[in-house]
Design a protein around this motif. Sequence first.
Motif, mmCIF file in Angstrom:
data_model
loop_
_atom_site.group_PDB
_atom_site.id
_atom_site.type_symbol
_atom_site.label_atom_id
_atom_site.label_comp_id
_atom_site.label_asym_id
_atom_site.label_seq_id
_atom_site.Cartn_x
_atom_site.Cartn_y
_atom_site.Cartn_z
ATOM 1 N N GLU A 175 0.852 -1.194 0.000
ATOM 2 C CA GLU A 175 0.000 0.000 0.000
ATOM 3 C C GLU A 175 0.891 1.249 0.000
ATOM 4 N N LYS A 176 0.802 2.034 -1.052
ATOM 5 C CA LYS A 176 1.620 3.237 -1.209
ATOM 6 C C LYS A 176 1.133 4.294 -0.222
ATOM 7 N N HIS A 177 2.067 4.850 0.565
ATOM 8 C CA HIS A 177 1.681 5.776 1.615
ATOM 9 C C HIS A 177 2.847 6.672 2.024
ATOM 10 N N TRP A 178 2.526 7.663 2.861
ATOM 11 C CA TRP A 178 3.543 8.496 3.507
ATOM 12 C C TRP A 178 3.040 8.850 4.905
ATOM 13 N N HIS A 179 3.963 9.311 5.762
ATOM 14 C CA HIS A 179 3.604 9.745 7.107
ATOM 15 C C HIS A 179 4.638 10.742 7.597
ATOM 16 N N GLY A 180 4.203 11.625 8.483
ATOM 17 C CA GLY A 180 5.122 12.620 9.015
ATOM 18 C C GLY A 180 4.459 13.508 10.035
ATOM 19 N N ALA A 181 5.195 14.529 10.464
ATOM 20 C CA ALA A 181 4.704 15.475 11.461
ATOM 21 C C ALA A 181 3.728 16.460 10.834
ATOM 22 N N SER A 182 2.970 17.119 11.685
ATOM 23 C CA SER A 182 2.120 18.210 11.217
ATOM 24 C C SER A 182 3.023 19.394 10.872
ATOM 25 N N PRO A 183 2.485 20.411 10.225
ATOM 26 C CA PRO A 183 3.321 21.568 9.880
ATOM 27 C C PRO A 183 3.881 22.319 11.097
ATOM 28 N N THR A 184 3.213 22.195 12.265
ATOM 29 C CA THR A 184 3.616 23.006 13.418
ATOM 30 C C THR A 184 4.005 22.222 14.665
ATOM 31 N N ILE A 185 3.768 20.911 14.673
ATOM 32 C CA ILE A 185 4.038 20.095 15.858
ATOM 33 C C ILE A 185 4.824 18.856 15.448
ATOM 34 N N ARG A 186 5.868 18.548 16.208
ATOM 35 C CA ARG A 186 6.653 17.349 15.892
ATOM 36 C C ARG A 186 5.852 16.088 16.179
ATOM 37 N N MET A 187 6.318 14.964 15.636
ATOM 38 C CA MET A 187 5.655 13.682 15.844
ATOM 39 C C MET A 187 6.713 12.595 15.917
ATOM 40 N N GLU A 188 6.491 11.642 16.799
ATOM 41 C CA GLU A 188 7.387 10.490 16.899
ATOM 42 C C GLU A 188 6.553 9.223 16.854
#
Length: 135
Positions: free
Chosen positions: A92-105
């Motif tokens: 399944e082709k996808h991406w993931h990451g942080a929001s524009p203003t808040i980090r994510m782990e």
Amino acid sequence: MIIRPLGSIPSVRAPASYFTGTVWQDPIIEAPEPAAQRAVRVGFEPGARTAWHTHPLGQTLFITSGFGLVQVWGGVVREVRAGDVIYFAPEEKHWHGASPTIRMEHIAMQEAKNGKHVDWLEHVTDEQYAVKPSV
């Protein structure tokens, strides 16, 4: 049994060829054969994200902190938060990451098929990333 002490493997800055923005990776496990499991703690600074990619046997993400975005090819952008679990099906082709203003782990978990955990594709464009998330 293998015990790897904290700090025995340094954090690695994720390569720009597969990520946009500042992303740090901390390997958790790459199990020796015949096991195929890999797990990595990944920290995304605000605005950082993966390129589009697939996993031959799928991928599970456990969001450990912050606020992020995920999308499958042809789908809507979705918001994710600490405590959420996301599963992407094999190929399944996808991406993931942080929001524009808040980090994510998150902790990313996937298994290898014929020694391969991931197929990296094109970068997520700024226009794709800027699409307003669907609730």
